[in-house]
Write an enzyme that holds these catalytic residues in place. Structure first.
Site, PDB file in Angstrom:
ATOM      1  N   SER A   1      -9.365 -43.786 -44.538  1.00 48.53           N
ATOM      2  CA  SER A   1      -9.992 -43.915 -45.862  1.00 48.53           C
ATOM      3  C   SER A   1     -11.491 -44.102 -45.732  1.00 48.53           C
ATOM      4  O   SER A   1     -12.001 -44.517 -44.680  1.00 48.53           O
ATOM      5  CB  SER A   1      -9.416 -45.148 -46.583  1.00 48.53           C
ATOM      6  OG  SER A   1     -10.058 -46.331 -46.104  1.00 48.53           O
ATOM      7  N   ASP A   2     -12.179 -43.810 -46.810  1.00 52.15           N
ATOM      8  CA  ASP A   2     -13.572 -44.248 -46.843  1.00 52.15           C
ATOM      9  C   ASP A   2     -13.536 -45.769 -46.999  1.00 52.15           C
ATOM     10  O   ASP A   2     -12.510 -46.342 -47.367  1.00 52.15           O
ATOM     11  CB  ASP A   2     -14.314 -43.568 -48.005  1.00 52.15           C
ATOM     12  CG  ASP A   2     -15.808 -43.575 -47.765  1.00 52.15           C
ATOM     13  OD1 ASP A   2     -16.503 -42.701 -48.316  1.00 52.15           O
ATOM     14  OD2 ASP A   2     -16.282 -44.427 -46.988  1.00 52.15           O
ATOM     15  N   TRP A   3     -14.656 -46.374 -46.716  1.00 49.24           N
ATOM     16  CA  TRP A   3     -14.686 -47.855 -46.770  1.00 49.24           C
ATOM     17  C   TRP A   3     -14.593 -48.291 -48.226  1.00 49.24           C
ATOM     18  O   TRP A   3     -15.419 -47.909 -49.038  1.00 49.24           O
ATOM     19  CB  TRP A   3     -15.937 -48.373 -46.072  1.00 49.24           C
ATOM     20  CG  TRP A   3     -15.738 -48.640 -44.608  1.00 49.24           C
ATOM     21  CD1 TRP A   3     -15.967 -49.819 -43.954  1.00 49.24           C
ATOM     22  CD2 TRP A   3     -15.262 -47.728 -43.594  1.00 49.24           C
ATOM     23  NE1 TRP A   3     -15.691 -49.701 -42.608  1.00 49.24           N
ATOM     24  CE2 TRP A   3     -15.232 -48.443 -42.364  1.00 49.24           C
ATOM     25  CE3 TRP A   3     -14.846 -46.391 -43.598  1.00 49.24           C
ATOM     26  CZ2 TRP A   3     -14.811 -47.852 -41.155  1.00 49.24           C
ATOM     27  CZ3 TRP A   3     -14.429 -45.814 -42.403  1.00 49.24           C
ATOM     28  CH2 TRP A   3     -14.404 -46.523 -41.206  1.00 49.24           C
TER      29      TRP A   3
END
Ligand code: GLC
Length: 743
Positions: free
Chosen positions: A265-267
């Protein structure tokens, strides 16, 4: 037949059997079977808690391993331009290590302007080598999002408005990174084209534009470069966050493309447990779930909440196993399981080596775009001007640690001022004046809609700059944008296309004080030219050039290097001419943003609607000139052939060596659907000595003629006439040829 003969025949036969059996173990299917056996063996030994642990962060930049089985914590690092510094376990703050400073490579927008596939490979190799040296498993790069809106704060961090050049440079970049034993993580999948409202807005486009504009670079990254990881974007598509979008992740990425790598995932890009856990996203990073101000990794959606959902039967353990398999597969391919813990003590010597910084300089040099050179003012002669004024705060600013997640703690960064001093030594007196200041105000990401925060000047600094200019024989004005919030920086969009801090007025004042002024615009995204442009003989553009940037720019200004950069984004005369503003929606209504311009992104719009840009896609001058001749293409392309030969000659008609990025565009003369006027489908960069000619030979793939038929849900091409255009830019077409596709 005697016994000896019989024995030797049997011996040979046995060797053959062994060889065949052994050879079988080298076959792809045998390797895959072996890999799967190793995965299943490890998986079978893991508890549910251990499996769940692997699916989420245990620090800001690592996810949990299973030490007792030799499975390491997985370490991730930003970004596309170098390996981000070591940060604390529970936050973004630097640990201030002495030995984690790296090479800051030029921005990907600079790499794109080189139109050089070999340099893209070398860039990836440097970043991969330094990421490996720093003990990382996954380098969170490259970002391949298409420049839909030039105001997007991440334009500088990406390649281009065009999917073909983005793919052509991302592939070698990824191959370079992964050749060093580090997984590249292509991002942000997909349709992330603005910062405003990006965490909740749903990007909406038609299937054809998705396929022809926004997906090709991801397709190439996965299916040609074999990227081992991918990061979904923050935004939604069709109302679903990308990290839980079954069509994008499961149907397209995992199903149609067969991606068996890791989706990280993106942060803070995951927003719930069940719908994300039952989608093909594997690892949760950076979720802003906190306890007492600290990231509470145990409460991440993929942590205890997921454990409960598996135990109560809401989420099948099979989903967990599938994610763990993807992570184990990546680690096995990195040969990272069972090895000894990484020794960081020796890493400092492997970072920012002379070989690496030489690559950084080469990319920087080849990325610089000569926009204007009337009266051949450039290259400068160090013997001619003995007193030089360098005006503009950008000339004396180090940018490596700015711009958002791509920030790099550079081992060193040569500013433009330092580069000029290095180049000119004591022979030339250099006086510097900033002319204005960078205020570096801090704003809340993605919520702040900028308006006029940059519309101010600094009268005292301007007056000082005018005085310094007046006293000089030559002025080098270094303006452009910066990595401030609201300029070329992640998390924010620019308020407009203007140069900030009233630089247009400052340049005019400086030129009035000294007409002998060269302008350098350091900008990772397009800007509007002020009135000063028409009366300025020499103008150069560059993006953020990294560690060796100042040396590179000085060497181009003084002619050690002949500039060969070409714009990979259209520079419109004014913001209002841009298609996302004219047709599309930008920035949308806070909930949805509709890409109404469809395929007409960048030059596809300007050339189809014949709107004259300030500088067209693919534009860039040289200190020499080039002639194109003798285009050779077959008049008919038989549909059964997968490739189409193209050949032409380029001649250096000037008096010094130079490099030229020749571009190949395709136009379909008649089609049953709307197609852009032309589309980039090939390019070759050649270096020629003065007077030298070279025969350029390349091929077009069948895909070069195709468009996505949404009804049939596939790529198709139509028999009929096409025109091939070979040019020095998308508008400076030098050769054309017509051919017919027959089926
Ligand atoms: C950032 C970016 C992403 C980056 C990640 C880790 O917000 O969107 O590109 O890799 O978080 O810093």
């Amino acid at each position: 037949m005697n016994r000896r003969t019989l024995t030797s025949i049997v011996a040979v036969a046995m060797v053959a059997v062994v060889a065949l059996t052994t050879a079988g173990c080298n076959s792809a299917e045998c390797k895959k079977a072996s890999e799967n056996r190793k995965i299943e063996r490890l998986l079978s030994k893991m508890t549910l808690e251990e499996k769940i642990g692997m699916l989420h962060a245990n620090r800001m930049f690592s996810s949990t391993g299973v030490a007792r089985l030799g499975i390491p914590d997985v370490w991730y690092a930003d970004g596309p331009h170098g390996v981000r510094y070591e940060s604390v376990d529970n936050g973004w703050t630097s640990l201030n290590w002495e030995n984690d400073a790296c090479t800051n490579m030029p921005a990907l927008s600079a790499l794109a302007a080189t139109w050089n596939r070999e340099l893209a490979l070398q860039c990836g190799e440097v970043i991969g080598a330094e990421s490996k040296a720093r003990g990382k498993h996954v380098q969170l790069a490259p970002g391949v999002n298409i420049t839909r809106s030039v105001l997007n704060g991440r334009t500088w961090e990406y390649f281009s408005e065009d999917p073909y050049i983005t793919a052509e440079l991302a592939v070698p970049y990824i191959q370079g990174v992964q050749s060093k034993g580090v997984a590249a993580c292509v991002k942000h999948f997909a349709l992330n084209s603005q910062a405003i409202d990006q965490y909740w807005i749903s990007s909406q486009t038609d299937e054809r534009s998705l396929r022809e504009i926004y997906l090709p670079a991801f397709d190439a990254a996965i299916n040609r470069a074999g990227a081992m990881a991918l990061m979904p974007a923050y935004n939604k598509i069709d109302g679903l966050w990308c990290s839980e979008n079954k069509y994008m992740i499961d149907t397209l990425l995992r199903g149609e493309w067969g991606f068996d790598g890791v989706v990280v995932s993106d942060w803070n890009g995951i927003h719930n447990t069940v719908s994300t856990a039952t989608t093909g996203t594997d690892v949760e990073m950076g979720t802003a779930i906190k306890e007492n101000g600290l990231y509470a990794f145990h409460n991440y959606y993929f942590s205890n909440p997921l454990l409960e959902k598996v135990k109560d039967g809401t989420v099948s353990e099979e989903y967990v196993d599938a994610k763990v398999r993807n992570i184990l597969r990546m680690l096995l391919r990195l040969d990272a399981i069972g090895g000894k813990p990484y020794d960081t003590l020796g890493m400092g010597a492997k970072l920012a080596t002379p070989q690496h910084t030489a690559v950084a300089r080469k990319i920087a040099e080849e990325s610089i775009v000569l926009l204007k050179n009337d009266n051949n003012v450039l290259p400068l002669n160090p013997q001619q001007y003995k007193k030089v004024a360098v005006i503009g705060v950008n000339a004396n600013t180090k940018f490596s640690l700015g711009g958002g997640s791509p920030k790099v703690k550079a081992k060193y960064e040569v500013t433009v001022l330092e580069g000029l001093r290095n180049r000119l030594g004591d022979d030339v007196e250099i006086n510097f004046a900033p002319g204005y200041k960078l205020l570096n105000r801090q704003f809340v990401p993605a919520k702040h809609h900028f308006t006029n925060e940059f519309d101010r000047d600094f009268p005292e600094l301007a007056a000082e700059a005018v005085e310094v200019a007046k006293e000089a024989e030559l002025v080098i004005f270094v303006g452009g944008l910066s990595h401030e919030h609201g300029m070329d920086c992640e998390g924010y969009d620019r308020p407009n296309m203007k140069l900030p801090y009233r630089q247009d007025e400052l340049i005019a004042k400086v030129k009035k004080a000294n007409p002998n002024t060269v302008v350098v615009l350091m900008a990772g995204s397009p800007v509007e030219m002020g009135e000063w442009y028409d009366t300025t003989d020499a103008v150069l553009q560059c993006s953020f050039l990294g560690t060796e940037g100042g040396n590179a720019l000085a060497r181009v200004l003084y002619g050690d290097v002949n500039p060969s950069g070409k714009l990979a984004n259209t520079w419109s005369v004014r913001l209002e001419d841009m298609p996302d503003i004219k047709f599309g929606e930008y920035p949308g209504n806070g909930k949805e943003v509709h890409f109404n311009e469809g395929l007409l992104v960048g030059y596809r719009y300007f050339d189809t609607y014949d709107v004259k840009p300030m500088f067209e896609f693919g534009y860039g001058l040289s200190y020499t000139t080039f002639a194109y001749s003798d285009l050779e293409i077959a008049p008919v392309w038989n549909g059964s052939e997968e490739e189409f030969e193209v050949a032409f000659t380029i001649t250096n008609t000037g008096d010094r060596e130079g490099s030229e990025a020749a571009q190949i565009y395709v136009h379909q003369n008649e089609s049953s659907v709307m197609r852009p006027e032309k589309e980039l489908k090939g390019f070759e960069k050649v270096t020629l000595a003065a007077g030298e000619s070279k025969r350029v030979q390349t091929t077009l793939s069948r895909r070069a003629l195709q468009w996505w038929n949404a009804e049939k849900d596939c790529w198709i091409d139509e028999a009929g006439k096409f025109t091939l255009l070979v040019g020095a830019s998308s508008r400076d077409i030098r050769l054309t040829g017509e051919f017919e596709l027959v089926k």
